[in-house]
Design a protein around this motif. Structure first.
Motif, PDB file in Angstrom:
ATOM      1  N   LYS A  58      -6.651  -9.650  -2.147  1.00 59.33           N
ATOM      2  CA  LYS A  58      -6.332  -9.746  -3.579  1.00 59.33           C
ATOM      3  C   LYS A  58      -7.111  -8.705  -4.380  1.00 59.33           C
ATOM      4  O   LYS A  58      -6.591  -8.149  -5.359  1.00 59.33           O
ATOM      5  CB  LYS A  58      -6.655 -11.152  -4.094  1.00 59.33           C
ATOM      6  CG  LYS A  58      -5.698 -12.229  -3.615  1.00 59.33           C
ATOM      7  CD  LYS A  58      -6.144 -13.604  -4.110  1.00 59.33           C
ATOM      8  CE  LYS A  58      -5.247 -14.700  -3.588  1.00 59.33           C
ATOM      9  NZ  LYS A  58      -5.704 -16.054  -4.003  1.00 59.33           N
TER      10      LYS A  58
ATOM     11  N   GLU B   1      -0.528  -8.850  -2.196  1.00 59.88           N
ATOM     12  CA  GLU B   1      -0.054 -10.236  -2.240  1.00 59.88           C
ATOM     13  C   GLU B   1      -0.441 -10.925  -0.944  1.00 59.88           C
ATOM     14  O   GLU B   1      -0.298 -10.361   0.145  1.00 59.88           O
ATOM     15  CB  GLU B   1       1.466 -10.270  -2.418  1.00 59.88           C
ATOM     16  CG  GLU B   1       2.020 -11.652  -2.696  1.00 59.88           C
ATOM     17  CD  GLU B   1       3.487 -11.643  -3.106  1.00 59.88           C
ATOM     18  OE1 GLU B   1       3.973 -12.689  -3.583  1.00 59.88           O
ATOM     19  OE2 GLU B   1       4.144 -10.579  -2.957  1.00 59.88           O
TER      20      GLU B   1
ATOM     21  N   ARG C 199       6.015  -8.497   1.960  1.00 63.92           N
ATOM     22  CA  ARG C 199       5.226  -8.883   0.799  1.00 63.92           C
ATOM     23  C   ARG C 199       3.896  -9.531   1.176  1.00 63.92           C
ATOM     24  O   ARG C 199       2.878  -9.269   0.537  1.00 63.92           O
ATOM     25  CB  ARG C 199       6.036  -9.837  -0.089  1.00 63.92           C
ATOM     26  CG  ARG C 199       7.063  -9.098  -0.944  1.00 63.92           C
ATOM     27  CD  ARG C 199       7.872 -10.013  -1.808  1.00 63.92           C
ATOM     28  NE  ARG C 199       7.093 -11.000  -2.533  1.00 63.92           N
ATOM     29  CZ  ARG C 199       7.636 -12.008  -3.224  1.00 63.92           C
ATOM     30  NH1 ARG C 199       8.964 -12.133  -3.265  1.00 63.92           N
ATOM     31  NH2 ARG C 199       6.870 -12.874  -3.859  1.00 63.92           N
TER      32      ARG C 199
END
Length: 359
Positions: free
Chosen positions: A73, A78, A224
């Motif tokens: 992070k 993500e 992602r």
């Protein structure tokens, strides 16, 4: 209105959810933890009862995940988002078990079987990027959630012990499978020896790089988030690469009963190598590059002998749906390993080509 199991409702009430659950239902097909999908009026969550037989150090495990997700992070990546308990902890004990909650990552898909080279190339880039972003992470902060997890000689010793005990009397029915692992005993130390003498670098690795542990954007197809961080620990990048090939470069699921459908795809191997090595090319050492095809074979054999050891022991580790499930699984791994061995020269040529592309 959906009736919620009162035990699950009580567990969910221990976490700082946005709204009260209106449904809690089984979710996914994982082998180890028990997973549920929580739906509230405003959002969804993943609730998991962690398998403390497999992962006895729950506090250490959740600390690992907190550290790694925090590091990702901080770099704008993500990743899994741990939902705290109402007391601010990352997990809780309830109903005799250990529980955690993650925010559900919306708008994503995952795959149990590779739909094509482009998806697998993206998967390779995602796991390569995962290692790249953690390249400066201090691995000494991490505990080892499962000792000797990708230690193939140790796994072979476990297999031999299960074979010697043969507690269910099953060995007589799988002589060919047993011989497949016994006959390759002199190969199993290739990676562990390299880690021991320093010719293979120690890296922070995911250690369970199946394709379905990557969430892809449902619209763009781009990776992602990497999920299932329970086995993150120091290790070799050959483990991550090899396990991805084992799972993703197969033309069938790992429990396919019809072995005529099970093949090793060189095209998928090439695609993943382009993604993974392409992302890490600058830091891949010559010895790592040399051992990448070996890593694929070793992880396939290691997983297969684990399936067979569990079958001989009475199916105490992997979740099974029928008595021969683990035997079916080990047969697919043997088939894949045999085809990889037959294509080893082509695999080396592909790795060499990808490495040279960045020169």
């Amino acid at each position: 209105m959906t009736t919620i199991d009162p035990t699950l409702a009580a567990v969910a009430d221990r976490f700082a959810l946005d709204g009260a659950p209106r449904s809690i239902a089984p979710y996914g097909d994982g082998h180890i933890n028990t997973t549920y999908l929580i739906e509230t009026d405003s959002r969804r969550y993943i609730l998991q009862r962690m398998n403390t037989s497999v992962f006895p150090d729950t506090a250490g495990l959740m600390c690992n995940i907190g550290l790694v997700t925090g590091a990702l992070k901080a770099q704008g990546r993500e990743t899994l988002d741990i939902v705290p308990t109402t007391d601010g902890a990352s997990w809780c004990e309830a109903d005799g078990g250990a529980w955690r909650v993650y925010a559900f990552i919306e708008g994503t898909v995952s795959y149990n079987l590779v739909p094509g080279p482009d998806v697998f190339r993206e998967a390779g880039a995602a796991f390569g990027e995962f290692q790249e972003f953690l390249s400066d992470f201090d691995a000494s902060q991490l505990t080892e959630p499962i000792a000797h997890f990708h230690d193939t000689p140790h796994r072979f010793a476990d297999f031999q012990a299960a074979l010697a005990a043969d507690v269910k009397g099953r060995a007589a029915s799988c002589g060919r499978e047993i011989e497949a692992y016994l006959s390759r005993a002199d190969r199993y130390a290739a990676i562990t020896d390299g880690l021991a003498d320093g010719t293979v670098p120690l890296r922070v690795t995911h250690n369970d790089t199946k394709l379905n542990n990557i969430l892809m954007d449902a619209t763009t197809g781009k990776a992602r988030a990497i999920i299932d961080l329970d086995t993150v620990m120091p290790g070799s990048m050959l483990y991550d690469f090899g396990d991805s090939i084992r799972f993703g470069a197969s033309t069938a699921l790992e429990d396919e009963k019809d072995l005529d459908k099970v093949h090793f795809s060189l095209d998928l191997f090439r695609a993943y190598t382009e993604g993974f090595v392409g992302r890490l090319r600058g830091s891949v050492t010559p010895r790592e590059a040399e051992l990448l095809p070996t890593g694929a074979i070793m992880m396939t054999l290691e997983c297969g002998m684990r399936f067979l050891a569990d079958y001989l022991a009475g199916d105490t580790y992997f979740a099974t749906k029928y008595p021969e499930h683990n035997l079916v699984r080990t047969r697919t791994q043997i088939r894949l390993a045999e085809e990889m061995e037959a294509n080893i020269d082509r695999m080396h040529a592909i790795v060499d080509h990808v490495m040279e592309a960045g020169a």
